[in-house]
Design a protein around this motif. Structure first.
Motif, mmCIF file in Angstrom:
data_model
loop_
_atom_site.group_PDB
_atom_site.id
_atom_site.type_symbol
_atom_site.label_atom_id
_atom_site.label_comp_id
_atom_site.label_asym_id
_atom_site.label_seq_id
_atom_site.Cartn_x
_atom_site.Cartn_y
_atom_site.Cartn_z
ATOM 1 N N ALA A 19 -31.492 63.124 70.986
ATOM 2 C CA ALA A 19 -30.418 64.105 71.108
ATOM 3 C C ALA A 19 -29.272 63.461 71.879
ATOM 4 O O ALA A 19 -29.483 62.517 72.649
ATOM 5 C CB ALA A 19 -30.912 65.350 71.842
ATOM 6 N N ASP A 20 -28.073 63.963 71.652
ATOM 7 C CA ASP A 20 -26.924 63.463 72.407
ATOM 8 C C ASP A 20 -27.037 63.831 73.877
ATOM 9 O O ASP A 20 -26.640 63.074 74.757
ATOM 10 C CB ASP A 20 -25.617 64.027 71.845
ATOM 11 C CG ASP A 20 -25.313 63.534 70.442
ATOM 12 O OD1 ASP A 20 -25.750 62.423 70.093
ATOM 13 O OD2 ASP A 20 -24.641 64.276 69.691
ATOM 14 N N LEU A 105 -21.831 76.860 75.541
ATOM 15 C CA LEU A 105 -22.361 75.589 75.039
ATOM 16 C C LEU A 105 -21.634 75.163 73.765
ATOM 17 O O LEU A 105 -21.270 73.993 73.615
ATOM 18 C CB LEU A 105 -23.860 75.686 74.775
ATOM 19 C CG LEU A 105 -24.512 74.404 74.258
ATOM 20 C CD1 LEU A 105 -24.479 73.316 75.330
ATOM 21 C CD2 LEU A 105 -25.933 74.656 73.797
ATOM 22 N N ALA A 106 -21.388 76.099 72.858
ATOM 23 C CA ALA A 106 -20.707 75.767 71.601
ATOM 24 C C ALA A 106 -19.317 75.191 71.866
ATOM 25 O O ALA A 106 -18.946 74.159 71.295
ATOM 26 C CB ALA A 106 -20.619 77.005 70.709
ATOM 27 N N ARG A 107 -18.545 75.839 72.737
ATOM 28 C CA ARG A 107 -17.194 75.334 73.066
ATOM 29 C C ARG A 107 -17.259 73.956 73.711
ATOM 30 O O ARG A 107 -16.503 73.054 73.364
ATOM 31 C CB ARG A 107 -16.479 76.313 74.014
ATOM 32 C CG ARG A 107 -15.902 77.525 73.338
ATOM 33 C CD ARG A 107 -15.008 78.335 74.281
ATOM 34 N NE ARG A 107 -15.666 78.736 75.521
ATOM 35 C CZ ARG A 107 -16.428 79.812 75.647
ATOM 36 N NH1 ARG A 107 -16.643 80.603 74.617
ATOM 37 N NH2 ARG A 107 -16.966 80.114 76.807
ATOM 38 N N TRP A 108 -18.170 73.800 74.667
ATOM 39 C CA TRP A 108 -18.284 72.537 75.390
ATOM 40 C C TRP A 108 -18.713 71.409 74.456
ATOM 41 O O TRP A 108 -18.191 70.302 74.536
ATOM 42 C CB TRP A 108 -19.258 72.710 76.556
ATOM 43 C CG TRP A 108 -19.351 71.530 77.450
ATOM 44 C CD1 TRP A 108 -18.394 71.065 78.316
ATOM 45 C CD2 TRP A 108 -20.471 70.654 77.592
ATOM 46 N NE1 TRP A 108 -18.859 69.962 78.986
ATOM 47 C CE2 TRP A 108 -20.131 69.689 78.567
ATOM 48 C CE3 TRP A 108 -21.722 70.608 77.008
ATOM 49 C CZ2 TRP A 108 -21.003 68.690 78.946
ATOM 50 C CZ3 TRP A 108 -22.592 69.613 77.394
ATOM 51 C CH2 TRP A 108 -22.227 68.664 78.346
ATOM 52 N N CYS A 109 -19.646 71.689 73.566
ATOM 53 C CA CYS A 109 -20.094 70.666 72.603
ATOM 54 C C CYS A 109 -18.966 70.247 71.675
ATOM 55 O O CYS A 109 -18.847 69.075 71.324
ATOM 56 C CB CYS A 109 -21.296 71.164 71.799
ATOM 57 S SG CYS A 109 -22.814 71.224 72.755
ATOM 58 N N ARG A 113 -17.707 66.580 71.569
ATOM 59 C CA ARG A 113 -18.059 66.023 70.254
ATOM 60 C C ARG A 113 -19.544 65.661 70.144
ATOM 61 O O ARG A 113 -19.913 64.637 69.590
ATOM 62 C CB ARG A 113 -17.177 64.825 69.913
ATOM 63 C CG ARG A 113 -15.713 65.166 69.868
ATOM 64 C CD ARG A 113 -14.883 63.979 69.430
ATOM 65 N NE ARG A 113 -13.483 64.210 69.652
ATOM 66 C CZ ARG A 113 -12.656 64.809 68.795
ATOM 67 N NH1 ARG A 113 -13.135 65.260 67.665
ATOM 68 N NH2 ARG A 113 -11.394 64.966 69.080
ATOM 69 N N PHE A 114 -20.389 66.527 70.695
ATOM 70 C CA PHE A 114 -21.828 66.345 70.572
ATOM 71 C C PHE A 114 -22.292 66.839 69.213
ATOM 72 O O PHE A 114 -21.822 67.865 68.718
ATOM 73 C CB PHE A 114 -22.586 67.106 71.666
ATOM 74 C CG PHE A 114 -22.407 66.543 73.043
ATOM 75 C CD1 PHE A 114 -22.549 65.187 73.291
ATOM 76 C CD2 PHE A 114 -22.105 67.379 74.101
ATOM 77 C CE1 PHE A 114 -22.381 64.672 74.566
ATOM 78 C CE2 PHE A 114 -21.948 66.876 75.380
ATOM 79 C CZ PHE A 114 -22.084 65.508 75.610
ATOM 80 N N HIS A 115 -23.225 66.121 68.621
ATOM 81 C CA HIS A 115 -23.770 66.524 67.330
ATOM 82 C C HIS A 115 -25.165 67.135 67.462
ATOM 83 O O HIS A 115 -25.543 67.971 66.667
ATOM 84 C CB HIS A 115 -23.823 65.330 66.372
ATOM 85 C CG HIS A 115 -22.457 64.801 66.056
ATOM 86 N ND1 HIS A 115 -21.551 65.499 65.302
ATOM 87 C CD2 HIS A 115 -21.836 63.662 66.424
ATOM 88 C CE1 HIS A 115 -20.436 64.810 65.210
ATOM 89 N NE2 HIS A 115 -20.583 63.700 65.885
ATOM 90 N N SER A 116 -25.931 66.691 68.468
ATOM 91 C CA SER A 116 -27.286 67.215 68.631
ATOM 92 C C SER A 116 -27.565 67.482 70.107
ATOM 93 O O SER A 116 -27.310 66.649 70.961
ATOM 94 C CB SER A 116 -28.315 66.230 68.079
ATOM 95 O OG SER A 116 -28.241 65.002 68.767
#
Length: 186
Positions: A19-20, A105-109, A113-116
């Protein structure tokens, strides 16, 4: 076997190879910190993040009186670093609970630019966690998996043997049912 099945309905454990980043959900507390450390040391990810929790009335009163207060976020960061993790981050948006953690979490990812992402939670809370996070990242580039920490006190195969287990099973079942009613397609 019916009681075991009831306990198991609350549990999700989606282990991933890589995971990232690993994120510790607030409800997982120290058990989540320990599991995140184990996952980093086993090579699942090199980074861990924790949520930033909004101060409550007690914390504000300690601050007003000039007394330092180590909140949950600071405690998680200190514990993770004590366990040898150097790459610990804070998700900067204030949250107050599970429902806030998903959108934050969605906004921060997206920003990072996290994918996993692998989220660590308590077994009794993991199915609802997965529903909240999957709903929040729908339409985003990030995939979220949820794993249950083995360090939790909840045992889905024997929860009826203690008052704490019974209380946890009832409360989390109610919360999960409410989530299903509020978001039937999730």
């Amino acid at each position: 076997s019916i009681l075991r099945a009831a306990g198991r309905t609350l549990v999700v454990d989606e282990r991933v190879g890589l995971a990232d980043i690993i994120v510790v959900s607030g409800e997982a507390d120290g058990a989540g910190v320990l599991e995140a450390s184990d996952l980093v040391h086993s090579g699942v990810a090199t980074r861990v993040a924790v949520f930033t929790y909004a101060p409550n009335a007690m914390q504000r009163e300690f601050t007003r009186r000039g007394i330092p207060y180590e909140d949950r976020t600071a405690r998680f960061v200190r514990q993770l670093r004590s366990l040898g993790l150097l790459n610990v981050e804070q998700i900067p948006t204030y949250v107050t609970g599970t429902e806030d953690e998903g959108p934050a979490l969605a906004r921060w990812c997206d920003e990072q630019r996290f994918h996993s992402v692998l989220v660590v939670g308590n077994p009794d809370h993991s199915r609802r966690l997965r529903r909240v996070f999957h709903r929040s990242v729908k339409g985003h580039q990030t995939t979220v998996a949820v794993c249950s920490t083995p360090y939790s006190g909840f045992d889905p195969d024997r929860w009826w043997n203690s008052h704490t287990g019974i209380r946890t099973e009832i409360m989390e079942s109610e919360k999960l049912l409410l989530d299903i009613v509020r978001h039937p397609i999730s």
